[in-house]
Structure formats: structure tokens, C-alpha cells
Write an enzyme that holds these catalytic residues in place. Structure first.
Site, PDB file in Angstrom:
ATOM      1  N   ARG A  15      -7.918  -7.786   5.940  1.00 31.33           N
ATOM      2  CA  ARG A  15      -8.122  -6.944   4.765  1.00 31.33           C
ATOM      3  C   ARG A  15      -8.831  -7.721   3.653  1.00 31.33           C
ATOM      4  NH1 ARG A  15      -1.980  -5.017   4.017  1.00 31.33           N
ATOM      5  NH2 ARG A  15      -1.699  -7.134   4.811  1.00 31.33           N
ATOM      6  N   LYS A  75      -2.706 -10.779   0.501  1.00 30.90           N
ATOM      7  CA  LYS A  75      -1.471 -11.488   0.844  1.00 30.90           C
ATOM      8  C   LYS A  75      -1.243 -12.662  -0.092  1.00 30.90           C
ATOM      9  CE  LYS A  75       0.991 -10.645   3.651  1.00 30.90           C
ATOM     10  NZ  LYS A  75       2.172  -9.743   3.550  1.00 30.90           N
ATOM     11  N   TYR A  94       0.146  -9.206  -3.197  1.00 28.36           N
ATOM     12  CA  TYR A  94       1.501  -9.179  -2.656  1.00 28.36           C
ATOM     13  C   TYR A  94       2.045 -10.610  -2.642  1.00 28.36           C
ATOM     14  CZ  TYR A  94       0.764  -4.418  -0.871  1.00 28.36           C
ATOM     15  OH  TYR A  94       0.524  -3.073  -0.766  1.00 28.36           O
ATOM     16  N   HIS A  96       6.076 -11.219  -2.359  1.00 27.27           N
ATOM     17  CA  HIS A  96       7.352 -11.244  -1.640  1.00 27.27           C
ATOM     18  C   HIS A  96       8.057 -12.595  -1.838  1.00 27.27           C
ATOM     19  CE1 HIS A  96       6.414  -7.400   0.214  1.00 27.27           C
ATOM     20  NE2 HIS A  96       5.256  -7.870   0.589  1.00 27.27           N
ATOM     21  N   GLU A 118       4.122  -5.608  -4.984  1.00 33.21           N
ATOM     22  CA  GLU A 118       5.300  -4.923  -4.437  1.00 33.21           C
ATOM     23  C   GLU A 118       6.368  -4.608  -5.476  1.00 33.21           C
ATOM     24  OE1 GLU A 118       6.234  -9.340  -4.025  1.00 33.21           O
ATOM     25  OE2 GLU A 118       4.480  -8.049  -3.756  1.00 33.21           O
ATOM     26  N   SER A 134       3.068   0.720   3.004  1.00 31.28           N
ATOM     27  CA  SER A 134       4.272   1.180   3.688  1.00 31.28           C
ATOM     28  C   SER A 134       3.954   2.358   4.600  1.00 31.28           C
ATOM     29  CB  SER A 134       5.342   1.589   2.667  1.00 31.28           C
ATOM     30  OG  SER A 134       5.776   0.469   1.918  1.00 31.28           O
ATOM     31  N   VAL A 179       8.428   3.929   4.529  1.00 37.17           N
ATOM     32  CA  VAL A 179       8.214   3.400   5.882  1.00 37.17           C
ATOM     33  C   VAL A 179       8.956   4.246   6.906  1.00 37.17           C
ATOM     34  CG1 VAL A 179       8.655   1.446   7.428  1.00 37.17           C
ATOM     35  CG2 VAL A 179       7.768   1.039   5.137  1.00 37.17           C
ATOM     36  N   ASP A 270       8.648  -9.384   5.877  1.00 36.18           N
ATOM     37  CA  ASP A 270       8.063 -10.172   4.794  1.00 36.18           C
ATOM     38  C   ASP A 270       8.973 -10.241   3.572  1.00 36.18           C
ATOM     39  OD1 ASP A 270       7.698  -7.554   4.062  1.00 36.18           O
ATOM     40  OD2 ASP A 270       5.514  -7.652   3.910  1.00 36.18           O
TER      41      ASP A 270
END
Length: 377
Positions: A15, A75, A94, A96, A118, A134, A179, A270
Site C-alpha cells: 500500500r 504502517k 497506523y 498500534h 487507529e 477493518s 471486522v 496487530d
């Protein structure tokens, strides 16, 4: 503002954080956008398209990090990128954090401003920058689970939807959010017998109303989970607690209750995973087997369908990126509570409770920091 878009270097991550259309919008407001050469190639966007949109192409990731005030990524930065990050540089991606102490400590040490996709959260508790991925991950969970149920891939050898005269597979989905809902739609559409579990009775009522007849709902508790995993062929973990580690709903000792060849897909991996035996895997090496149970735990599942995922993600992120670029991150976060909720690490301090709790570290009130910043201007 000077915006940098590096090429993603995480394993099999194809991506890109910004499409040529996004460059056009940012350029229209007078912002400079620097894109690393071939950054969009994996998603089907050529360098020439970025140049035509107004981007300036840079040859290396070091060049992009070196010039940018705001880095837009997909990411979280990996170890090879840590030393490229500058103090006070805004990273919009993102993260996490709660699942990686190493990443958290690295960003605290760098003094960067880490605004996590997120945890950008609307007043109604929805997560606008997590929803599109999601949706992709929920649908992919069934697609991948169906594949790994095949015998050559060590599954039970079951066709998800069955055939006339042969019962379909039993699918258990833990979590009735975005999800879980998308996974249920996909599995039901393929003809499987689907059970969705959730702790919210109101959510289960809603799902019961909208789902087709081959989807049933059940309250999520340890007893029900233990009973269902005995008879299910595909189990999808779809539990999310924003910014915090997911709870372990399936423990190691529960694996012995499952039949050989059962497939587990943990979409929450993740964020630490809701299945105790899951650990992050890659598209290159996606599965492992414990006690005869196949585990699929790819941490960037949407990266396997980068064209769809990139368009879906940037549709959601671009309006926020424009606010950050037009106003600067401090004013944008003061003006927009959604963005304020996205702040996780600022100036070497943790400002998001879920991250602080995950590692028992001090929490700083970000509102105080924003007020101080406003006064100093």
C-alpha cells in the site's frame, strides 16, 4: 507544509499512504508533497501520475524523511526507519503502540509527534480511519480462512459453503464490530453456517435484524466460546479495544478442544491478538500450526489487496491530512476532537491512556500540552 510519502518497507506491504488524487488536493492548497520513487508502484500508481499531480519525486527514503515536516505512511515505522525520524516531526500512520513496547520507546526517544490512524475517534466512538481497513480485513479473513481450510494447506479439507447434500462449514466470529460484520456477510454469502459472538446485547440485536438466515448471534463468554470451538471449522478473531491490547478470548489450552485442521484467523494480531497462540506473520509466510490448528495471523492483511486498500484508506485519511497541513497539527487537534484523540506520543510523552496502561508508563494530559502550545504562539 512539507509532506513526505515514503515507500513502505514492511514485509510485503504494497500500500501507499497517498494517491495521486491526494497529492492534487494538497498541492491545491499550496503544500509541497515529496514522494519516494516507486512508492505507489505496488498499489498500481506510477511515478508519472504523481509528478502530473504536482509531487516531487525523491530517490531514497532518507531524502523523504529528511525534508518532510509531516510523514504520511500506512504502517508503523520499523527499526530501519527509527533513526530517520526527526524531533517534532509529525508522523501520521497506523501505529498500534500497545502491541509493541520497542516501537513505543523508540518514538518516545525521538520526540516525534505520533498521530495514530487507529485512535482517531469521533464523538460517537466510531473510528473513521480504522473502518476502511477493518472492512477489507473482515472480508479477507473469510477469503483466507476458506483457502487454508483446504487439505493441501493443512486445513480440514472443507468447502466453506458445502454442496447440495453436504453441510457447509461452521464459522465462528468473535466480535460484532466492523471486522466481524464484514466477515459474517462474506461467510454467509459463501453459504457457511455463521455464528457471531459479542458482549453487547444491543449489537447482537442489530446484527440479528440485518443478517441473513444462515447467521446466528450468541453472547460472548468463556463457556459459549469453549462449546462453539469444538464444532467450528473456521474461527475469526475480530475484537478491538481502541489503542489497547486485545483480550485473549481463546487460550492455549483451548486448542485441545478443536479438531485437527481447524483454522484460526486473528485480525486483531496487530493489537496483540485475541487468540493467545497467535503471533504476527507475513504474507510471505502467513501460517503456522500449533496442536494441529492452523493459525493465520498476518498483521497487514489489507496489504495483499493494495489497490483496493489504498483507495479505501486515502478516501478516509485525506480530509484529516488536509486539516493537519492547512492548520498545523496543534491547531488542527484543538479544532477537531477526532484528531486530538489520534495523538498517542508527543514530545517524548505518552498522551493516550491505552498506550500508557499497556506498559505502566506515565500519562500526560494532551489538552494541557495543546493549551501551552497555543499560549506560546
Amino acid at each position: 507544509m512539507v509532506i513526505g510519502v515514503p515507500k513502505e518497507i514492511k514485509n510485503n506491504e504494497n500500500r501507499v499512504a497517498l494517491t495521486p488524487a491526494g497529492v492534487t488536493e494538497l498541492h491545491k492548497y499550496g503544500h509541497m508533497v515529496y514522494v519516494q520513487v516507486n512508492a505507489g508502484e505496488g498499489s498500481g500508481f506510477e511515478d508519472a501520475e504523481y509528478i502530473a499531480a504536482g509531487a516531487i519525486m525523491l530517490p531514497t527514503i532518507e531524502d523523504v524523511y529528511g525534508i518532510a515536516e509531516m510523514i504520511m505512511k500506512v504502517k508503523e515505522p520499523i527499526e530501519a526507519e527509527y533513526d530517520l525520524i526527526k524531533q517534532d516531526q509529525l508522523l501520521f500512520t497506523y501505529f498500534h503502540f500497545a502491541s509493541s513496547e520497542e516501537l513505543t520507546m523508540a518514538m518516545l526517544a525521538k520526540g516525534a509527534v505520533c498521530l495514530a490512524y487507529e485512535t482517531v475517534e469521533r464523538p460517537d466512538r466510531s473510528l473513521p480511519l480504522l473502518i476502511p481497513m477493518s472492512e477489507v480485513a473482515g472480508r479477507m479473513a473469510v477469503q483466507e480462512g476458506a483457502k487454508y481450510l483446504e487439505k493441501p494447506l493443512k486445513g480440514r479439507g472443507i468447502l466453506l459453503g458445502g454442496v447440495p447434500g453436504v453441510k457447509p462449514a461452521n464459522v465462528l466470529i468473535l466480535g460484532g464490530g466492523i471486522v466481524g460484520t464484514q466477515a459474517a456477510k462474506m461467510a454467509a454469502g459463501l453459504g457457511a453456517h455463521v455464528t457471531i459472538m459479542d458482549v453487547s446485547l444491543a449489537r447482537l440485536r442489530y446484527l440479528s435484524d440485518i443478517m441473513p438466515p444462515n447467521v446466528q448471534t450468541m453472547m460472548s463468554n468463556e463457556y459459549n466460546i469453549r462449546e462453539m470451538i469444538k464444532v467450528c471449522d473456521l474461527i475469526i478473531g475480530a475484537v478491538l479495544i481502541p489503542g489497547a491490547k486485545a483480550p485473549h478470548l481463546i487460550t492455549r489450552e483451548m486448542l485441545k478442544l478443536m479438531r485437527n485442521g481447524t483454522v484460526l484467523v486473528d485480525v486483531a494480531v496487530d493489537q496483540g491478538g485475541c487468540i493467545e497462540t497467535c503471533r504476527p506473520t507475513t504474507h510471505e509466510d502467513p501460517t503456522f500450526i500449533i496442536d494441529g490448528v492452523v493459525h493465520y495471523c498476518v498483521a497487514n492483511m489489507p496489504g495483499a489487496v493494495p489497490y483496493t486498500s489504498t483507495l479505501a484508506l486515502t478516501n478516509a485519511t485525506l480530509p484529516y491530512a488536509l486539516q493537519l497541513a492547512n492548520k498545523g497539527w496543534q491547531k488542527a487537534c484543538r479544532d477537531n476532537i477526532d484528531l486530538k484523540m489520534g495523538l498517542n506520543v508527543v514530545d517524548g510523552k505518552i498522551v493516550y491512556k491505552g498506550v500508557a496502561d499497556a506498559f505502566n508508563l506515565p500519562l500526560t494530559d494532551v489538552s494541557t500540552m495543546l493549551v501551552e502550545e497555543e499560549v506560546s504562539q
